[in-house]
Design a protein around this motif. Sequence first.
Motif, PDB file in Angstrom:
ATOM      1  N   VAL A  95     -11.222   3.915  -0.180  1.00 11.75           N
ATOM      2  CA  VAL A  95     -11.201   4.490  -1.525  1.00 11.75           C
ATOM      3  C   VAL A  95      -9.852   5.140  -1.805  1.00 11.75           C
ATOM      4  O   VAL A  95      -9.281   4.985  -2.893  1.00 11.75           O
ATOM      5  CB  VAL A  95     -12.346   5.520  -1.678  1.00 11.75           C
ATOM      6  N   LEU A  96      -9.332   5.850  -0.812  1.00 12.49           N
ATOM      7  CA  LEU A  96      -8.091   6.609  -1.000  1.00 12.49           C
ATOM      8  C   LEU A  96      -6.891   5.702  -1.262  1.00 12.49           C
ATOM      9  O   LEU A  96      -6.029   6.025  -2.090  1.00 12.49           O
ATOM     10  CB  LEU A  96      -7.847   7.487   0.230  1.00 12.49           C
ATOM     11  N   PHE A  97      -6.825   4.536  -0.612  1.00 13.66           N
ATOM     12  CA  PHE A  97      -5.615   3.712  -0.699  1.00 13.66           C
ATOM     13  C   PHE A  97      -5.817   2.354  -1.375  1.00 13.66           C
ATOM     14  O   PHE A  97      -4.845   1.720  -1.769  1.00 13.66           O
ATOM     15  CB  PHE A  97      -5.045   3.476   0.706  1.00 13.66           C
ATOM     16  N   MET A 147       0.844  -1.187   0.000  1.00 12.89           N
ATOM     17  CA  MET A 147       0.000   0.000   0.000  1.00 12.89           C
ATOM     18  C   MET A 147       0.876   1.232   0.000  1.00 12.89           C
ATOM     19  O   MET A 147       1.950   1.254   0.622  1.00 12.89           O
ATOM     20  CB  MET A 147      -0.916   0.000   1.230  1.00 12.89           C
ATOM     21  N   ALA A 148       0.429   2.294  -0.701  1.00 19.82           N
ATOM     22  CA  ALA A 148       1.189   3.537  -0.752  1.00 19.82           C
ATOM     23  C   ALA A 148       1.351   4.114   0.647  1.00 19.82           C
ATOM     24  O   ALA A 148       0.472   3.983   1.496  1.00 19.82           O
ATOM     25  CB  ALA A 148       0.478   4.538  -1.656  1.00 19.82           C
ATOM     26  N   ASP A 149       2.488   4.784   0.896  1.00 21.37           N
ATOM     27  CA  ASP A 149       2.753   5.365   2.208  1.00 21.37           C
ATOM     28  C   ASP A 149       1.965   6.643   2.443  1.00 21.37           C
ATOM     29  O   ASP A 149       1.755   7.050   3.588  1.00 21.37           O
ATOM     30  CB  ASP A 149       4.248   5.644   2.374  1.00 21.37           C
ATOM     31  N   THR A 164      -1.612   9.733   5.447  1.00 24.35           N
ATOM     32  CA  THR A 164      -1.081   8.382   5.639  1.00 24.35           C
ATOM     33  C   THR A 164      -2.234   7.398   5.840  1.00 24.35           C
ATOM     34  O   THR A 164      -3.336   7.797   6.235  1.00 24.35           O
ATOM     35  CB  THR A 164      -0.144   8.341   6.857  1.00 24.35           C
ATOM     36  N   PRO A 165      -2.017   6.100   5.578  1.00 19.08           N
ATOM     37  CA  PRO A 165      -3.088   5.109   5.736  1.00 19.08           C
ATOM     38  C   PRO A 165      -3.705   5.132   7.126  1.00 19.08           C
ATOM     39  O   PRO A 165      -3.011   5.311   8.126  1.00 19.08           O
ATOM     40  CB  PRO A 165      -2.375   3.779   5.464  1.00 19.08           C
ATOM     41  N   ASN A 166      -5.028   4.983   7.151  1.00 20.88           N
ATOM     42  CA  ASN A 166      -5.819   4.907   8.379  1.00 20.88           C
ATOM     43  C   ASN A 166      -5.910   6.231   9.140  1.00 20.88           C
ATOM     44  O   ASN A 166      -6.313   6.257  10.299  1.00 20.88           O
ATOM     45  CB  ASN A 166      -5.304   3.802   9.316  1.00 20.88           C
ATOM     46  N   SER A 177       6.479   5.427  -2.945  1.00 20.29           N
ATOM     47  CA  SER A 177       6.966   4.542  -1.879  1.00 20.29           C
ATOM     48  C   SER A 177       5.793   3.766  -1.282  1.00 20.29           C
ATOM     49  O   SER A 177       4.714   4.311  -1.044  1.00 20.29           O
ATOM     50  CB  SER A 177       7.654   5.357  -0.782  1.00 20.29           C
ATOM     51  N   THR A 178       6.006   2.481  -1.079  1.00 17.50           N
ATOM     52  CA  THR A 178       4.953   1.620  -0.533  1.00 17.50           C
ATOM     53  C   THR A 178       5.490   0.796   0.620  1.00 17.50           C
ATOM     54  O   THR A 178       6.708   0.616   0.768  1.00 17.50           O
ATOM     55  CB  THR A 178       4.396   0.666  -1.605  1.00 17.50           C
ATOM     56  N   THR A 179       4.579   0.291   1.437  1.00 19.96           N
ATOM     57  CA  THR A 179       4.936  -0.566   2.561  1.00 19.96           C
ATOM     58  C   THR A 179       3.981  -1.741   2.591  1.00 19.96           C
ATOM     59  O   THR A 179       2.771  -1.571   2.410  1.00 19.96           O
ATOM     60  CB  THR A 179       4.835   0.210   3.893  1.00 19.96           C
ATOM     61  N   GLN A 180       4.519  -2.945   2.797  1.00 17.14           N
ATOM     62  CA  GLN A 180       3.664  -4.123   2.892  1.00 17.14           C
ATOM     63  C   GLN A 180       2.841  -4.051   4.172  1.00 17.14           C
ATOM     64  O   GLN A 180       3.367  -3.747   5.245  1.00 17.14           O
ATOM     65  CB  GLN A 180       4.507  -5.398   2.902  1.00 17.14           C
TER      66      GLN A 180
END
Length: 366
Positions: free
Chosen positions: A76-78, A1-3, A65-67, A106-109
């Motif tokens: 929807v955003l991520f 997922m994108a950072d 940032t996520p969440n 940049s992404t993070t698992q």
Amino acid sequence: MADSADSRHILLSATTPDQFTEADKRADSIINVLRAGTTPFDSLVVKFSQDPGSVSNGGKYENITPNQFVPEYNKVLFITGQIGQLYKVRTSYGVHIVEVLKRSASTTQRAQVAYLRDAIVPSKQTQDDFFQQASKFIAENRDMAAVKAAVEKDGKLRVVATEAFDNTAYTLGALGFSNQTKDAICWAFSADEGDVSPEVYSFADAQRFYDNKYVVIGLNKVLPAGTPKVEDIRDRLEAELLAERKTAIVNQHIAGGGLQAIASKYGVTLDTLTNGAFDRPNMQGLGNELRVAGMAAKLQQGQTSPSGEGAYVSNTRKAVPGVATNLPQIRQRITRSAQGAVASYFLSSLRDAAAVEDDRSSFECN
């Protein structure tokens, strides 16, 4: 997922089913206008959006940032949204018209975790056993001196002191509010200093409705009316003075250091607050921090606070305030706030003007 990701949105506030139905229809109309390309997104934000945090920025939220947002918007955003497409998203705030502008390279698992849990509720027999233990404790310890000596000898029990309260109080320290709390307060105002109540006070779990506390109440001290003496409020004063002294010592050790240096020195991580504002002092992870919000608003972009009030702040981005174009909406918001203040203070003002004496505590304790 994108950072991180950027988006812009138009919020149509809704709380009731009828309001959601109306907001849903209006969102469809706005999306049709946007897809036709006849009116810019920014103009529709100013005219329709009810999110004060993004109206002045064309509805944009950047570097999210996520969440950080509510789950529906975050999904929807991520996850599901395509860049440049319009989406209608329903959340607890109302109906949003969302456009994903970009996502970071940049992404993070990441992973999703599900929890299964079942409450462990004590049996009636267990509750009765603890009640009997508390009753036996009261029978054997009939004053505060005996209670404190028994607690010290036992090693598993503890004495918890409350702050001072008057006979109109409805809460009692960590015990909070219940009928038992008011009964204990009434007993305290009929007892003498050092007395222990002959009754065991039971407090129920607010969700599972079983007794989870059995409390022995003792009257530790009776404070006279008027300004308290230092020794009567020593615990409260010591906590405040210790916090001030700790801040002063930390300031001496880290004078001149940047936020990253401070974080490294004390082994803590830097927290980032996005789209903070002077009139929104409630900060994620910190709570309601008026001083920190004021400090952040006063700093210029790139400037770091010279000393901390328990927190050190650096202003990484300061938006330039634009000319307000949604004056009717601003006027409506100020009017609602004023109306709420009137409703809050009207009754107390009438009571003061009429010199009404509040004797409810005497009635409740009879």
